[in-house]
Enzyme design. Structure first.
Site, PDB file in Angstrom:
ATOM      1  N   GLU A 164       0.818  -1.217   0.000  1.00 51.57           N
ATOM      2  CA  GLU A 164       0.000   0.000   0.000  1.00 51.57           C
ATOM      3  C   GLU A 164       0.843   1.253   0.000  1.00 51.57           C
ATOM      4  O   GLU A 164       1.874   1.293   0.654  1.00 51.57           O
ATOM      5  CB  GLU A 164      -0.737   0.090   1.341  1.00 51.57           C
ATOM      6  CG  GLU A 164      -1.963  -0.680   1.457  1.00 51.57           C
ATOM      7  CD  GLU A 164      -2.566  -0.432   2.842  1.00 51.57           C
ATOM      8  OE1 GLU A 164      -3.153  -1.374   3.343  1.00 51.57           O
ATOM      9  OE2 GLU A 164      -2.431   0.675   3.396  1.00 51.57           O
ATOM     10  N   CYS A 202       2.395   8.448   2.203  1.00 50.53           N
ATOM     11  CA  CYS A 202       2.603   7.474   3.271  1.00 50.53           C
ATOM     12  C   CYS A 202       3.127   6.195   2.621  1.00 50.53           C
ATOM     13  O   CYS A 202       2.452   5.620   1.767  1.00 50.53           O
ATOM     14  CB  CYS A 202       1.274   7.247   3.983  1.00 50.53           C
ATOM     15  SG  CYS A 202       1.360   5.972   5.241  1.00 50.53           S
ATOM     16  N   CYS A 216       3.751  -7.114   8.334  1.00 54.37           N
ATOM     17  CA  CYS A 216       4.517  -6.614   9.482  1.00 54.37           C
ATOM     18  C   CYS A 216       4.560  -7.697  10.556  1.00 54.37           C
ATOM     19  O   CYS A 216       3.541  -8.325  10.827  1.00 54.37           O
ATOM     20  CB  CYS A 216       3.855  -5.359  10.043  1.00 54.37           C
ATOM     21  SG  CYS A 216       4.793  -4.608  11.395  1.00 54.37           S
ATOM     22  N   CYS A 271       0.825  -5.571  16.484  1.00 50.62           N
ATOM     23  CA  CYS A 271       0.138  -4.678  17.425  1.00 50.62           C
ATOM     24  C   CYS A 271      -1.359  -4.981  17.350  1.00 50.62           C
ATOM     25  O   CYS A 271      -1.905  -5.199  16.263  1.00 50.62           O
ATOM     26  CB  CYS A 271       0.423  -3.214  17.092  1.00 50.62           C
ATOM     27  SG  CYS A 271       2.192  -2.832  17.181  1.00 50.62           S
ATOM     28  N   CYS A 312      -3.874  -3.050  14.948  1.00 51.34           N
ATOM     29  CA  CYS A 312      -3.391  -2.709  13.605  1.00 51.34           C
ATOM     30  C   CYS A 312      -3.752  -3.782  12.589  1.00 51.34           C
ATOM     31  O   CYS A 312      -3.465  -4.968  12.791  1.00 51.34           O
ATOM     32  CB  CYS A 312      -1.879  -2.506  13.652  1.00 51.34           C
ATOM     33  SG  CYS A 312      -1.143  -2.207  12.025  1.00 51.34           S
ATOM     34  N   GLY A 368       4.383  -2.179   7.743  1.00 51.95           N
ATOM     35  CA  GLY A 368       5.727  -2.597   8.114  1.00 51.95           C
ATOM     36  C   GLY A 368       6.375  -1.781   9.206  1.00 51.95           C
ATOM     37  O   GLY A 368       5.910  -0.691   9.562  1.00 51.95           O
ATOM     38  N   GLU A 369       7.449  -2.331   9.754  1.00 52.16           N
ATOM     39  CA  GLU A 369       8.229  -1.672  10.807  1.00 52.16           C
ATOM     40  C   GLU A 369       9.573  -1.238  10.203  1.00 52.16           C
ATOM     41  O   GLU A 369      10.455  -2.070   9.967  1.00 52.16           O
ATOM     42  CB  GLU A 369       8.418  -2.655  11.977  1.00 52.16           C
ATOM     43  CG  GLU A 369       9.394  -2.208  13.031  1.00 52.16           C
ATOM     44  CD  GLU A 369       9.243  -0.751  13.468  1.00 52.16           C
ATOM     45  OE1 GLU A 369       8.130  -0.332  13.832  1.00 52.16           O
ATOM     46  OE2 GLU A 369      10.254  -0.015  13.421  1.00 52.16           O
ATOM     47  N   SER A 427       8.375   6.460  11.289  1.00 48.20           N
ATOM     48  CA  SER A 427       7.574   6.047  12.447  1.00 48.20           C
ATOM     49  C   SER A 427       7.949   4.633  12.862  1.00 48.20           C
ATOM     50  O   SER A 427       7.984   3.722  12.042  1.00 48.20           O
ATOM     51  CB  SER A 427       6.091   6.115  12.081  1.00 48.20           C
ATOM     52  OG  SER A 427       5.293   5.627  13.135  1.00 48.20           O
ATOM     53  N   SER A 468       5.832   5.161  18.168  1.00 49.59           N
ATOM     54  CA  SER A 468       4.475   4.723  18.517  1.00 49.59           C
ATOM     55  C   SER A 468       4.466   4.256  19.965  1.00 49.59           C
ATOM     56  O   SER A 468       4.830   3.126  20.258  1.00 49.59           O
ATOM     57  CB  SER A 468       4.053   3.577  17.586  1.00 49.59           C
ATOM     58  OG  SER A 468       3.928   4.059  16.269  1.00 49.59           O
ATOM     59  N   HIS A 474       1.666   4.784  22.472  1.00 49.59           N
ATOM     60  CA  HIS A 474       0.323   4.213  22.631  1.00 49.59           C
ATOM     61  C   HIS A 474      -0.092   3.884  24.056  1.00 49.59           C
ATOM     62  O   HIS A 474      -1.253   3.523  24.286  1.00 49.59           O
ATOM     63  CB  HIS A 474       0.129   2.963  21.765  1.00 49.59           C
ATOM     64  CG  HIS A 474       0.382   3.181  20.302  1.00 49.59           C
ATOM     65  ND1 HIS A 474       0.104   4.360  19.660  1.00 49.59           N
ATOM     66  CD2 HIS A 474       0.900   2.364  19.356  1.00 49.59           C
ATOM     67  CE1 HIS A 474       0.435   4.261  18.383  1.00 49.59           C
ATOM     68  NE2 HIS A 474       0.937   3.060  18.177  1.00 49.59           N
ATOM     69  N   ASN A 490      -8.740   4.116  14.270  1.00 49.75           N
ATOM     70  CA  ASN A 490      -9.553   3.783  13.083  1.00 49.75           C
ATOM     71  C   ASN A 490     -10.009   2.350  13.231  1.00 49.75           C
ATOM     72  O   ASN A 490      -9.171   1.452  13.228  1.00 49.75           O
ATOM     73  CB  ASN A 490      -8.716   3.847  11.808  1.00 49.75           C
ATOM     74  CG  ASN A 490      -8.237   5.243  11.528  1.00 49.75           C
ATOM     75  OD1 ASN A 490      -8.993   6.192  11.601  1.00 49.75           O
ATOM     76  ND2 ASN A 490      -6.959   5.363  11.246  1.00 49.75           N
ATOM     77  N   CYS A 495      -3.853   2.339   8.245  1.00 47.35           N
ATOM     78  CA  CYS A 495      -2.769   1.358   8.131  1.00 47.35           C
ATOM     79  C   CYS A 495      -3.219  -0.066   7.832  1.00 47.35           C
ATOM     80  O   CYS A 495      -3.909  -0.690   8.619  1.00 47.35           O
ATOM     81  CB  CYS A 495      -2.026   1.398   9.465  1.00 47.35           C
ATOM     82  SG  CYS A 495      -0.606   0.365   9.534  1.00 47.35           S
TER      83      CYS A 495
HETATM   84  N1  SAH Z   1       5.434   0.139  12.384  1.00 42.27           N
HETATM   85  C1  SAH Z   1       5.529   1.548  12.473  1.00 42.27           C
HETATM   86  C2  SAH Z   1       4.928   2.307  11.295  1.00 42.27           C
HETATM   87  C3  SAH Z   1       3.660   1.830  10.691  1.00 42.27           C
HETATM   88  S1  SAH Z   1       2.127   2.146  11.514  1.00 42.27           S
HETATM   89  C4  SAH Z   1       4.935   2.024  13.777  1.00 42.27           C
HETATM   90  O1  SAH Z   1       4.377   1.217  14.504  1.00 42.27           O
HETATM   91  O2  SAH Z   1       5.078   3.197  14.102  1.00 42.27           O
HETATM   92  C5  SAH Z   1       1.918   3.895  11.537  1.00 42.27           C
HETATM   93  C6  SAH Z   1       1.075   4.391  12.708  1.00 42.27           C
HETATM   94  O3  SAH Z   1      -0.313   3.999  12.544  1.00 42.27           O
HETATM   95  C7  SAH Z   1       1.536   3.795  14.043  1.00 42.27           C
HETATM   96  O4  SAH Z   1       1.562   4.794  15.036  1.00 42.27           O
HETATM   97  C8  SAH Z   1       0.435   2.795  14.315  1.00 42.27           C
HETATM   98  O5  SAH Z   1       0.347   2.466  15.663  1.00 42.27           O
HETATM   99  C9  SAH Z   1      -0.794   3.499  13.779  1.00 42.27           C
HETATM  100  N2  SAH Z   1      -1.946   2.621  13.586  1.00 42.27           N
HETATM  101  C10 SAH Z   1      -1.988   1.326  13.248  1.00 42.27           C
HETATM  102  N3  SAH Z   1      -3.239   0.858  13.217  1.00 42.27           N
HETATM  103  C11 SAH Z   1      -4.041   1.876  13.549  1.00 42.27           C
HETATM  104  C12 SAH Z   1      -5.461   2.012  13.694  1.00 42.27           C
HETATM  105  N4  SAH Z   1      -6.303   1.000  13.474  1.00 42.27           N
HETATM  106  N5  SAH Z   1      -5.930   3.220  14.057  1.00 42.27           N
HETATM  107  C13 SAH Z   1      -5.075   4.280  14.262  1.00 42.27           C
HETATM  108  N6  SAH Z   1      -3.752   4.211  14.129  1.00 42.27           N
HETATM  109  C14 SAH Z   1      -3.229   3.019  13.788  1.00 42.27           C
END
Ligand code: SAH
Length: 358
Positions: free
Chosen positions: A109, A122, A129, A133, A136, A176-177, A206, A229, A231, A305, A348
């Site tokens: 994506e 983006c 990934c 999390c 995600c 991805g990370e 990020s 991140s 959280h 989201n 994401c």
């Molecule tokens: N792996 C990296 C980058 C990709 S995710 C990271 O974790 O930072 C980019 C951002 O989107 C991260 O802060 C992640 O936690 C957030 N994200 C993932 N799923 C989400 C969701 N359902 N709603 C809001 N933010 C989300």
């Protein structure tokens, strides 16, 4: 970190050529000049090649009309490293989502986000990934492979060409990370800066945090913006949401972020996905401020989201504002990022997962 070697295609048997030759996209003008010279061509053709790859968007080297005809024939085998468009959708707010097909058929994506005079892309750094999390969508789908530098730079060129507008900002916030793929990510960052012409400070990386990698990134002195991140404001809650937090406690992560600030002189952004009733209580806001006291940082709140696989909820606006107010009262710099393009699964990993349901 060493640069990807660019081998001479002329020495290889024809059938092996396209598999063994690394794509040229992501290479600097110096690398391309050395490469054309290896092919017995004059050095100035390196600059021409650079212009055709980055400015003219050439997809096959055999289309470079300023090159001699017989050489163009040989070059047809050398991959530029461009993806093909698999799916495109436009949200009512003009955000455009892309699914791009890579040379091996994998799909990633990318998202183009226009705002005023800016165009932000983006980008993804991996297919899938491994971090898993809990909130995600990408994490739910598992991990396939790392992207190479060409596959990362390609996403930016693809969006730039589609919008016919120069990309001003890139956020490494797709699938991805990034810090599990540091070599490709760092060389893509350098290429986006030097070859595509995007200011390093307009590139945001990020990460969920991988032990020692934030310090290593700082030592590269790239001047990119680092977003972490977080959280959760404490270890117990962070472990619940982010499995990798068990092996890398929040205190260690924050200590490494402080080192990042010391080494680079740049503040760190902390991303914080707001999940109703889970991490959005007033006490969480207080704890978060306490964690970040005296820290050159900024909190970016991201209202969750919704994804199908779990039943977290996004807090309502009053609740979000109450969280913001506590942080402000505690002198913690804060902003709220309302995700755009939700109508077309922009968040994401969501576009890819919704298009691959059986
Ligand atoms: N792996 C990296 C980058 C990709 S995710 C990271 O974790 O930072 C980019 C951002 O989107 C991260 O802060 C992640 O936690 C957030 N994200 C993932 N799923 C989400 C969701 N359902 N709603 C809001 N933010 C989300």
């Amino acid at each position: 970190m060493s640069a990807t070697p660019l081998v001479s295609p002329l020495d290889l048997p024809k059938t092996e050529k396209s598999q063994l030759i690394p794509p040229l996209l992501g290479a600097s003008v110096t690398e391309l000049t050395a490469w054309v010279q290896q092919q017995g061509q004059p050095g100035y053709r390196g600059k021409q090649l650079h212009d055709w790859i980055y400015n003219q968007g050439v997809r096959s080297l055999s289309d470079i009309s300023v090159f001699p005809k017989n050489w163009r024939g040989e070059l047809a085998e050398v991959p530029v490293g461009r993806s093909t468009l698999h799916y495109r959708s436009v949200a009512p707010d003009d955000t455009v989502k892309y699914l791009l097909k890579l040379a091996d058929g994998q799909i990633v994506e990318a998202v183009g986000i226009p705002s005023d005079k800016r165009l932000t892309v983006c980008v993804s750094t991996q297919v899938g990934c491994p971090m898993a999390c809990d909130f995600c969508a990408t994490g739910k789908g598992g991990f396939t492979r790392n992207l190479n530098r060409a596959e990362i730079v390609d996403q930016v060129l693809t969006v730039q060409e589609d919008f016919q507008q120069r990309v001003s900002n890139v956020v490494f916030m797709g699938m991805g990370e990034p810090l599990l793929n540091t070599e490709s990510v760092i060389s893509a960052v350098k290429s986006l800066n030097q070859d595509v012409g995007i200011g390093a400070r307009s590139l945001t990386l990020s990460t969920v945090g991988i032990r020692d990698r934030i310090r290593q990134l700082a030592e590269h002195n790239l001047q990119v913006t680092l977003a972490v991140s977080l959280h959760a404001p404490n270890q117990a809650l962070r472990e619940q949401l982010i499995p990798s937090a068990k092996a890398y406690p929040i205190e260690d992560l924050l200590a490494e972020c402080r080192e990042y600030v010391q080494i680079t002189g740049r503040r760190v952004t902390f991303e914080y996905v707001l999940l109703a009733g889970v991490n959005d209580l007033p006490e969480h806001a207080m704890q978060l401020s306490k964690c970040l006291r005296g820290f050159q940082s900024h909190v970016n709140l991201i209202p969750y989201n919704p994804i199908e696989e779990v039943d977290y909820k996004r807090p309502d606006r009053d609740r979000i504002q109450a969280f913001v107010k506590i942080l402000q009262e505690q002198n913690t710099a804060v902003s709220v990022r309302y995700s755009r393009g939700l109508e077309a699964d922009a968040a994401c990993g969501q576009l890819r997962s919704s298009k691959f349901k059986s």
